[in-house]
Every structure is written in structure tokens, then in C-alpha cells.
Motif scaffolding. Structure first.
Motif, PDB file in Angstrom:
ATOM      1  N   MET A 190       0.869  -1.290  -0.012  1.00 23.81           N
ATOM      2  CA  MET A 190       0.042  -0.054   0.098  1.00 23.81           C
ATOM      3  C   MET A 190       0.822   1.238   0.099  1.00 23.81           C
ATOM      4  N   ASP A 191       0.532   2.431  -0.745  1.00 23.04           N
ATOM      5  CA  ASP A 191       1.004   3.527  -0.796  1.00 23.04           C
ATOM      6  C   ASP A 191       0.601   4.447   0.339  1.00 23.04           C
ATOM      7  N   SER A 192       0.963   5.642   0.409  1.00 23.59           N
ATOM      8  CA  SER A 192       0.575   6.516   1.471  1.00 23.59           C
ATOM      9  C   SER A 192      -0.604   6.983   1.257  1.00 23.59           C
ATOM     10  N   ASN A 193      -1.141   7.028   0.193  1.00 24.21           N
ATOM     11  CA  ASN A 193      -2.624   7.519  -0.219  1.00 24.21           C
ATOM     12  C   ASN A 193      -3.730   6.171  -0.145  1.00 24.21           C
ATOM     13  N   GLY A 194      -3.145   5.142   0.315  1.00 23.77           N
ATOM     14  CA  GLY A 194      -4.013   3.867   0.435  1.00 23.77           C
ATOM     15  C   GLY A 194      -4.465   2.955  -0.879  1.00 23.77           C
ATOM     16  N   ILE A 195      -3.508   3.518  -2.077  1.00 27.71           N
ATOM     17  CA  ILE A 195      -3.611   2.784  -3.073  1.00 27.71           C
ATOM     18  C   ILE A 195      -2.808   1.261  -3.002  1.00 27.71           C
ATOM     19  N   ALA A 196      -3.552   0.338  -3.392  1.00 22.44           N
ATOM     20  CA  ALA A 196      -3.016  -0.901  -3.494  1.00 22.44           C
ATOM     21  C   ALA A 196      -2.260  -1.448  -4.787  1.00 22.44           C
ATOM     22  N   GLY A 244      15.553   6.456  -3.590  1.00 21.52           N
ATOM     23  CA  GLY A 244      15.895   7.609  -4.199  1.00 21.52           C
ATOM     24  C   GLY A 244      15.094   7.987  -5.506  1.00 21.52           C
ATOM     25  N   LEU A 245      14.132   7.183  -5.996  1.00 22.07           N
ATOM     26  CA  LEU A 245      13.345   7.478  -7.004  1.00 22.07           C
ATOM     27  C   LEU A 245      12.195   8.290  -6.593  1.00 22.07           C
ATOM     28  N   GLY A 246      11.962   8.544  -5.373  1.00 21.64           N
ATOM     29  CA  GLY A 246      10.838   9.329  -4.681  1.00 21.64           C
ATOM     30  C   GLY A 246       9.927   8.335  -3.976  1.00 21.64           C
ATOM     31  N   ARG A 247       8.909   8.965  -3.267  1.00 22.05           N
ATOM     32  CA  ARG A 247       7.890   8.265  -2.223  1.00 22.05           C
ATOM     33  C   ARG A 247       6.968   7.644  -2.981  1.00 22.05           C
ATOM     34  N   ASP A 248       6.325   6.470  -2.579  1.00 20.41           N
ATOM     35  CA  ASP A 248       5.375   5.765  -3.017  1.00 20.41           C
ATOM     36  C   ASP A 248       5.535   5.002  -4.506  1.00 20.41           C
ATOM     37  N   VAL A 249       6.930   4.676  -4.553  1.00 21.42           N
ATOM     38  CA  VAL A 249       7.377   3.919  -5.787  1.00 21.42           C
ATOM     39  C   VAL A 249       7.134   2.402  -5.676  1.00 21.42           C
TER      40      VAL A 249
END
Length: 715
Positions: free
Chosen positions: A550-556, A623-628
Motif C-alpha cells: 500500500m502507498d501513503s494514499n491507500g492505493i494497493a 531515491g526514485l521518490g516516495r510511493d514508488v
């Protein structure tokens, strides 16, 4: 094949073509390095070679270490932060033959490497990843399904369409090893059907360092899986594949690393001797600074050991996991499986199987969880925990099967488990630390969907619709519905602490399970179930879900063995409960992305790759960003990072030794102030037959760190 042998095979040919001159170092003259770096230039038949891997390996440390970087667009390279030793350095690139090896020490900025022209395309293809070779296999065409059995077309009648055949092929073969390596695609003898038949009978003896006592069981499993295809049709498919390759069939050439892929630094360490290591753990998923600069852990599932690597001192050790009495190792039928670290740096591990008689707590009506849903077994199931401070291993009984682990974001530091086909189970580590009473610390609840739509689950389990095996079935619309099936990968939604599983069985369609524990579990537990949508012809848009994160927005984000990454946004779903909430109620919530690489012959979606679990980089540890989201390219020697904003893939390939098979990965921040040097991803070589690796029989398992520099020459 060992790369030194490959180099020797082509030396005479390439000397005849290129002579024995030394490449010019003009391109490397401007490279700036520190005293612990090594730099130089790679050239080839036409000049500087961009996107070539430069590989440095040494046996001069406590354990063998390999470091790999990629050349920039001018063929230049920098191997950064090299421990004091002498290194064998060489280069590899698609479309070429490996260079000769040169020796160098840190501080050398003038290493000259020359790639060689391949004698032909077949020889060039020998270093292509397994998925490229696997793409040449030809499953029965769509028109031959459903199968009509031995008296018909030889295909299992249970395979109603080609997806079932492909799911069986990928799941049951890739589960243990890559398919497409030289060890798997080549068989000796003129009769390839018989050669494949004999291959399946091969078994490692008891006491083998890699598979322990399980050699005969693996052989039996392979034979049974071949029979499930329809034995002769299955053998014929593999035989045809091997014969065409022997006669010169080759896959398309993979692309070389470009762009961000040229900035990757890969470090490998031998560890765990010849033991199979299932997967690794380096930090707490919720806080990747836990265990900074500390040991890396992995589990030897087949012989019940905890493997430990210290990447600072380059030392390794193996800790045996005891039984529940604290003496001896596990019985041969039992194993440890998945490690994860908590906020204290302790290593928690699942354990497959059980010991002794069933634990009476699991069906005791005085226990509120057992009273709501008894979950007894013939033997006592358990988990284990290793404390690096005391070096002790504690074994804890539980009332549910366990397979994978993850952590909730609550104040109790609750650890949740997958692996029980009927229930979600957890352990409250705060209560365990305070009481050391397992009965007080554990809890579980069954997977029950609110199909009558009243917003709650009927507390009377006699009034639930029941599943048929692992299949979800529609029952009485006025009743709630229990579902079953193997919950494989799991993760926790950081937004609402809901628990998400990849429902692994049946492989077609598979799906997602979401569980809310509520304020008073188990009575307040509620389950939701979501399947990949159907195509107009009744097939599914994806299949073989194995991992979810899960990402920080609740996307699976879901790993599908069909060779796809699935994105599921529950907020788009209009129907979450009621009689239609049995899997197909939210096609609008799904998006699918084919993973990189070729497709299997005759397939128009997915890829020839296979993906074990899913990991989302919540904290930009790489280093590619958050939620990758990042998938293990279990059949492609790689980790596959997906950039959601651009809908682009970044392939993190491990070119040597071929056979990098990742089941999962982890991220850790060792120093928040050190930029790229203080961050990284970690994974490991995790296929069961380690001798399928390029370094062959006697190969060690390997731990792998990935780092991302700002540009290819950063040091």
C-alpha cells in the motif's frame, strides 16, 4: 557457465579480430575519484561503450564481494567506496562478449576494459536474462481449450482456458527457480521428451547443503506438476522449446541500461554458504532508519537457519532456529519462512508446520477468539523471534498458520501474519513484551464478507454462507459470506491500518482481501474481496496475484504472476458490501501495467517475467521518490521500479552472476545526511537450486544492495 571459462572460449577468436592493443584512456582522463574508488573506460569495436556493466570482484575480504556499476554515455565508469583489496575487474554488455579481466586496487583511475564482438547472435544471447529465453516457449493455443484429456488433445480438462495452463506453468515452475536459464532450457540427448522426463526424476540426496532433506519431495512435486498439464502435452511443450533453442532459436536482444538505470550501484556479498535463503530483512518498514548500518538477515527455509550478514565488516554467520522446547533444530517437515524487523531491531519469523499436539487455546470457548471462530490444528503452530542483543531465539505458539509478516501502525506494534486459509492472525507485541503470555497477545478472525449489507457481520457463524474449498461462491443474499483461500503476500494500509492480502488461490483469478479489525475484534472484523475484472470472453485481465503493498494514499499495488503490476484504488468503488460484493463489483478501481521484457509466445498481455511480492517505497529509501512500487523481476535478474507519475519502468538489472531471483526486497536508510550513500534497497538470490546460478555447482546464496547515484560518475 563461469564467466572466466566464457572469456577463455572466445579469446582466440577475438584476438584475431581486434589484435592485442590497449584501449585508449582519453575518455577517462577527466574522471575525478577518491582514494577508495576505481575508474576507467570501456571501449568496444566501435569506440566507447555506453550502458555496459563494469564488475569488480574480490575474495580478499571476510566473504566474497562483488560491486557493479554502469558506464555513462562516453563509456566511463567509477566504482565507488571500494574496501581495501585487489579486484578482478571486467565488463559485460548486451550484444557483446565479456572482456578479459584486469587487476586493480582502489585509487586507480586508468582501468581500460575492452568488450569483444560476439562471433554470432547465438553466443551474444547467452547472457540474456531467463525471461527472454522463456519467452520462446509455446503453450497450447487458445483454440485447444478447454482440455479434453488423454483421449482427446491431452490437456487437463480442468484447464478451461489458456490462462489456467499459463498460471500453472508460471506458478508451479517459477515458484522455486527461474525458467529460461541455461540450466533449465538445455537438456542433453536427441529425444527431448525423454530427456525432460528423466530430468524431473533427478533429486538431490539427503544432507544436501541447499535443499537439506527435501530433494526427493521436490522431484515428486515437479513430476506431479507435469502430470497436471496432461503429462505428454506438458513434456512436449518443454521438449519443443529445448529443441528449437538447440537448433539456434534465440530471443530478441534486451536493451542496455539507460538514463536512471546508468546511475545504479550494486553490491553483492556471498552469505549463508550453500544454503537456500528465502528472503531478507534489513529494517522496520514503518521506519527505515531502524537498524541503520546493522546486520542484514535472511531465513534458510529448508534447513531452519537464520542467515546474518554484516555489510560493514563483510562477515557472515548462521544461527540455527530451535524448536518450541528451545533445543535442537526444527523437524525435517518444518521450516522458517519470512523475517521482518520490528522497531527494536528484533527479527520476527514465520514458521511453517507445527509441533506436538494442538494447542487447546485454539478451540477453548473461554477464549473470545476461539469462541467466535475455533481455529484448531492437529499440531501447535508457532512463530519465532531473534533478539540481536541477547542472541536468543524465542518460539511462540499461535492459533493460525503463518507465512508472511507485516506491521500495523498502532501503538501496540501489532504484527500480522498471512498463511491461514480461513483467518487473519496477529500478535500484540506490546502485550507479549509485558506478559510473555502468548494467549493474551494473539488474536484472529475469519474472512467474512458483509453480503447481507447491514454493515456488520452476523456473530452466529452457523448463519454464514460457506465457501467451496478456495472458491468464492454466491449463497443466500440474506446471510454474510465466509471466504477461504491462501492469503499470500500482505501489507498494512498506513492510512487506516486495514490489512490487505493477495488471495493466492485459486491462481485464476486470485484477488485482494481487505480486513478491518474494528474496535472490538473479532466481533467487529469485516472482510472485503476484490478480483481482477473479466474480459468480454470470460477470461481475466490479470491472474496469479501474489504480493500487495500500500502507498501513503491507500492505493494497493499488486504483483501478478501474469507479468503485470496492478493498481487498485478502493476509493473509486461504489459497491463495498452487499450480495454483489464477491469480487467483480469494482472494475473501475483497477489499472494494469505490463512489466518490462518480452511476452510469452502467443500472449498479447503481461510479460514472460514472474513476480513474487510487492514493495512500495514509502520513505524514498532508494531515491526514485516516495510511493514508488517495486516488483522483484524473479525471472529477469532484476528489481522493477514503476514511476506512477510518468507510468514508466526503471529496470535494476543484476548482470552477474546470472540467476538473480528475488522474492522480496527491503529498504533502509543508514545515514539521512549522507545522500545516496546512506540509502539503499536490499534483496537476495532466492531461487531454491543455487547451482542454477551462473557460478554453477557450489554457488553461494548472495545478498544484494542497490543504490542510486545522482549521475553515473558520482563517488
Amino acid at each position: 557457465m563461469n564467466r572466466y571459462l566464457i572469456s577463455a572460449l572466445y579469446t582466440s577468436t577475438c584476438l584475431a579480430i581486434f589484435g592485442t592493443g590497449t584501449p585508449t584512456l582519453a575518455a577517462s582522463a577527466a574522471i575525478s575519484i577518491d582514494s577508495d574508488d576505481i575508474a576507467g573506460v570501456v571501449t568496444g569495436p566501435s569506440g566507447p561503450e555506453a550502458g555496459a556493466w563494469v564488475i569488480a570482484e574480490t575474495d580478499g575480504l571476510e566473504t566474497r564481494m562483488i560491486k557493479i556499476v554502469v558506464t555513462d554515455d562516453q563509456g566511463r565508469f567509477v566504482l565507488p567506496d571500494m574496501p581495501d583489496s585487489t579486484y578482478n575487474i571486467w565488463t559485460r554488455a548486451y550484444g557483446r562478449v565479456d572482456s578479459d579481466t584486469v587487476d586493480a586496487k582502489p585509487g586507480n583511475a586508468n582501468v581500460a576494459l575492452k568488450l569483444k564482438a560476439a562471433p554470432n547472435e547465438v553466443e551474444a544471447a547467452q547472457i540474456y536474462p531467463a525471461n527472454y529465453w522463456f519467452s520462446l516457449i509455446e503453450p497450447p493455443p487458445v483454440s485447444e481449450f478447454p482440455g479434453t484429456g488423454p483421449s482427446g488433445n491431452g490437456i487437463n480438462p480442468g484447464f478451461s482456458n489458456q490462462q489456467y495452463w499459463m498460471a500453472h506453468l508460471k506458478e508451479q515452475c517459477h515458484y522455486c527457480h527461474q525458467l529460461g536459464t541455461k540450466s533449465t532450457r538445455d537438456v542433453a540427448g536427441a529425444n527431448k521428451v525423454e530427456a525432460w522426463n528423466e530430468r524431473l526424476k533427478m533429486a538431490r540426496p539427503e544432507g544436501d547443503p541447499t535443499v537439506a532433506v527435501h530433494g526427493a519431495a521436490f522431484s515428486s512435486t515437479m513430476q506431479n506438476n507435469m502430470t497436471r498439464f496432461g503429462r505428454q502435452r506438458g513434456l512436449g511443450m518443454f521438449a519443443d522449446w529445448s529443441e528449437r533453442i538447440e537448433n539456434g532459436a534465440i530471443p530478441s536482444q534486451p536493451p542496455r541500461p539507460t538514463g536512471l538505470e546508468q546511475n545504479v550501484v550494486i553490491t553483492l556479498w556471498d552469505w549463508a554458504s550453500e544454503h537456500f535463503v528465502h528472503d531478507e530483512a534489513t529494517s522496520d518498514k514503518r521506519d527505515p532508519t531502524v537498524n541503520a548500518n546493522g546486520p542484514v538477515y535472511g531465513v534458510d527455509s529448508l534447513a531452519a537457519n537464520l542467515a546474518i550478514l554484516d555489510p560493514v565488516s563483510h562477515t557472515t554467520e548462521i544461527v540455527p532456529i530451535p524448536n518450541m522446547e528451545g533445543t535442537g533444530q526444527l523437524m525435517n517437515t518444518l521450516s522458517v519462512h519470512n523475517p521482518m524487523l520490528d522497531q527494536k531491531g528484533r527479527v520476527w519469523m514465520t514458521m511453517l508446520g507445527g509441533e506436538g499436539a494442538g494447542w487447546d487455546v485454539c478451540d477453548d470457548p473461554n477464549n473470545k477468539y476461539a469462541n467466535y471462530y475455533p481455529n484448531q490444528a492437529k499440531t501447535t503452530r508457532r512463530i519465532s523471534m531473534y533478539d540481536p542483543e541477547t542472541k536468543d531465539v524465542t518460539v511462540i505458539p499461535v492459533c493460525f498458520s503463518t507465512h508472511h509478516i507485516n506491521w500495523m501502525y498502532d501503538d501496540d506494534n501489532t504484527v500480522v501474519f498471512s498463511g491461514d486459509s480461513s483467518a487473519v492472525g496477529w500478535l500484540n507485541t506490546r502485550v507479549w513484551d509485558e506478559t510473555k503470555d502468548a494467549e493474551k497477545a494473539i488474536g484472529w478472525c475469519p474472512f467474512v464478507i458483509d453480503t447481507n449489507g447491514d454493515g456488520k457481520i452476523d456473530p452466529d457463524r452457523e448463519k454464514w454462507n460457506q465457501p467451496e474449498g478456495v472458491n468464492v461462491v454466491k449463497g443466500d443474499d440474506n446471510m454474510d459470506t465466509r471466504i477461504a483461500g491462501f492469503p499470500y503476500g500482505l501489507n498494512i494500509n498506513p492510512v487506516d491500518d486495514s490489512i490487505w492480502y493477495a488471495k493466492h488461490s485459486p491462481s485464476v483469478p486470485s484477488g485482494l482481501v481487505r480486513v478491518e479489525r474494528g474496535s472490538n475484534a473479532p466481533e467487529t472484523c469485516k472482510t472485503e474481496y476484490w478480483e481482477p475484472p473479466k474480459n468480454p470472453d470470460g477470461t481475466y485481465m490479470a491472474w496469479n496475484a501474489r504480493g500487495v503493498d500500500m502507498d501513503s494514499n491507500g492505493i494497493a499495488w499488486v504483483a501478478f504472476g501474469s507479468g503485470q503490476l496492478g493498481k487498485f484504488d478502493r476509493s473509486m468503488c461504489k459497491v463495498k458490501n452487499g450480495p454483489n460484493a464477491l469480487g467483480q463489483q469494482c472494475p473501475e478501481g483497477w489499472t494494469f501495467y505490463d512489466t518490462p521484457g518480452p511476452k510469452v509466445a502467443g500472449q498479447d498481455y503481461g510479460s514472460a517475467d514472474w513476480h513474487y511480492l510487492t514493495w512500495v517505497d514509502l520513505h524514498n529509501t532508494f531515491g526514485l521518490g516516495r510511493d514508488v512500487p517495486i516488483l522483484p523481476g524473479s525471472n529477469s535478474d532484476s528489481l522493477l521500479a514503476f514511476l506512477p507519475d510518468k507510468e514508466e519502468w526503471v529496470v535494476l538489472r543484476v548482470p552477474y552472476p546470472m540467476g538473480f531471483y528475488a522474492r522480496g526486497l527491503d529498504g533502509r536508510i543508514d545515514d539521512v545526511k549522507a545522500g545516496w550513500k546512506g540509502r539503499g534497497l536490499w534483496s537476495n538470490y532466492a531461487e531454491v537450486p543455487l547451482w542454477h546460478q551462473e557460478d554453477g555447482f557450489g554457488a553461494y546464496s548472495k545478498m544484494v544492495q542497490f543504490q542510486l547515484r545522482p549521475e553515473p560518475l558520482a563517488h
